[in-house]
Design a protein around this motif. Structure first.
Motif, mmCIF file in Angstrom:
data_model
loop_
_atom_site.group_PDB
_atom_site.id
_atom_site.type_symbol
_atom_site.label_atom_id
_atom_site.label_comp_id
_atom_site.label_asym_id
_atom_site.label_seq_id
_atom_site.Cartn_x
_atom_site.Cartn_y
_atom_site.Cartn_z
ATOM 1 N N LEU A 8 34.468 30.818 35.567
ATOM 2 C CA LEU A 8 33.306 31.547 35.085
ATOM 3 C C LEU A 8 32.290 30.645 34.411
ATOM 4 C CD1 LEU A 8 35.069 34.685 33.563
ATOM 5 C CD2 LEU A 8 34.160 34.369 35.861
ATOM 6 N N GLU A 29 32.283 35.277 46.191
ATOM 7 C CA GLU A 29 31.687 36.398 45.455
ATOM 8 C C GLU A 29 31.062 37.424 46.389
ATOM 9 O OE1 GLU A 29 28.595 37.364 41.803
ATOM 10 O OE2 GLU A 29 28.247 35.635 43.095
ATOM 11 N N PHE A 37 34.222 38.866 40.135
ATOM 12 C CA PHE A 37 34.022 38.405 38.758
ATOM 13 C C PHE A 37 33.293 37.056 38.698
ATOM 14 C CE2 PHE A 37 37.927 36.623 40.359
ATOM 15 C CZ PHE A 37 37.888 35.309 39.919
ATOM 16 N N SER A 97 41.303 47.898 40.233
ATOM 17 C CA SER A 97 40.277 47.345 39.346
ATOM 18 C C SER A 97 39.221 48.397 39.033
ATOM 19 C CB SER A 97 39.610 46.122 39.994
ATOM 20 O OG SER A 97 38.478 45.738 39.267
ATOM 21 N N HIS A 99 36.413 47.882 37.610
ATOM 22 C CA HIS A 99 35.093 47.335 37.927
ATOM 23 C C HIS A 99 34.767 47.512 39.411
ATOM 24 C CE1 HIS A 99 34.574 45.615 33.949
ATOM 25 N NE2 HIS A 99 35.782 45.076 34.038
#
Length: 217
Positions: A8, A29, A37, A97, A99
């Motif tokens: 990250l 991604e 993430f 998840s 998210h």
């Protein structure tokens, strides 16, 4: 050491892997659900900044960064679309998840509100949505030619715009690489603002709908 890197954290990742790391992160991604993430926005902007770095740190080539960014984003999106057409529903059904599940709901709203073309372009600029919308387009049966056209347009604007934004800042502010951490923090905060507002809006809508549903009984 590369194995100890935080995926990250954009600057160390680019320092260790250069344009190859940029390509791989953007591909993951935008093409793989497990990559939701990853820090696409901050990575692109930081890569543009590092094209102007003049200190003892890494210095990247602007043409190389633009090529790697565009290739990763475009090939990733096309891969996500193909995965969605062949196995998207099965993969989404297995995910736990929160998210990703929330991202799928918001992507469906984006499709319904703007249609596939505009939704594909807009999703490029929203974290999580740019991961889930590509397989969702495949699942929804968006024609391959239509998807390819709009994902190339959106991907080119997203990658080139953020890289050149970082490059422009680096060329206009002397020794900007000294302030890399706060600059990247601002970019990350800005990229997280749209999904945060979307989640807050969804929560308010649910709270509003609950009393209405209760009174209807």
């Amino acid at each position: 050491m590369p194995l100890a890197l935080n995926p990250l954290d954009a600057a160390p990742l680019l320092t260790a892997f250069g344009t190859a790391g940029l390509f791989l992160v953007l591909f993951a991604e935008t093409g793989l659900l497990i990559g939701f993430f990853l820090p696409g926005d901050s990575l692109l902007f930081t890569a543009g900044l590092l094209c102007t770095a003049s200190g003892g740190g890494v210095h990247l080539s602007l043409p190389g960064v633009l090529l790697a960014a565009a290739a990763g984003a475009l090939l990733g999106a096309q891969t996500g679309y193909l995965i969605g057409r062949r196995a998207g529903r099965a993969l989404l059904a297995r995910t736990r998840s929160r998210h990703l599940i929330d991202g799928v709901r918001r992507a469906e709203v984006l499709f319904a509100r703007y249609g596939p073309g505009r939704a594909i372009v807009l999703a490029r600029f929203i974290p999580v949505l740019r991961t889930v919308l590509n397989p969702l387009a495949g699942m929804a049966g968006v024609p391959a030619r239509t998807f390819a056209l709009w994902q190339v347009a959106g991907g080119a604007v997203w990658t080139v715009g953020l890289v050149l934004g970082g490059y422009a800042l680096g060329t206009s502010v002397p020794n900007v690489d000294r302030y890399l951490l706060p600059v990247v923090a601002v970019i990350v905060a800005g990229s997280l603002l749209p999904p945060a507002l979307g989640a807050l809006r969804s929560r308010r809508n649910r709270i509003t709908a609950e009393p209405t549903a209760g009174s209807a009984k």
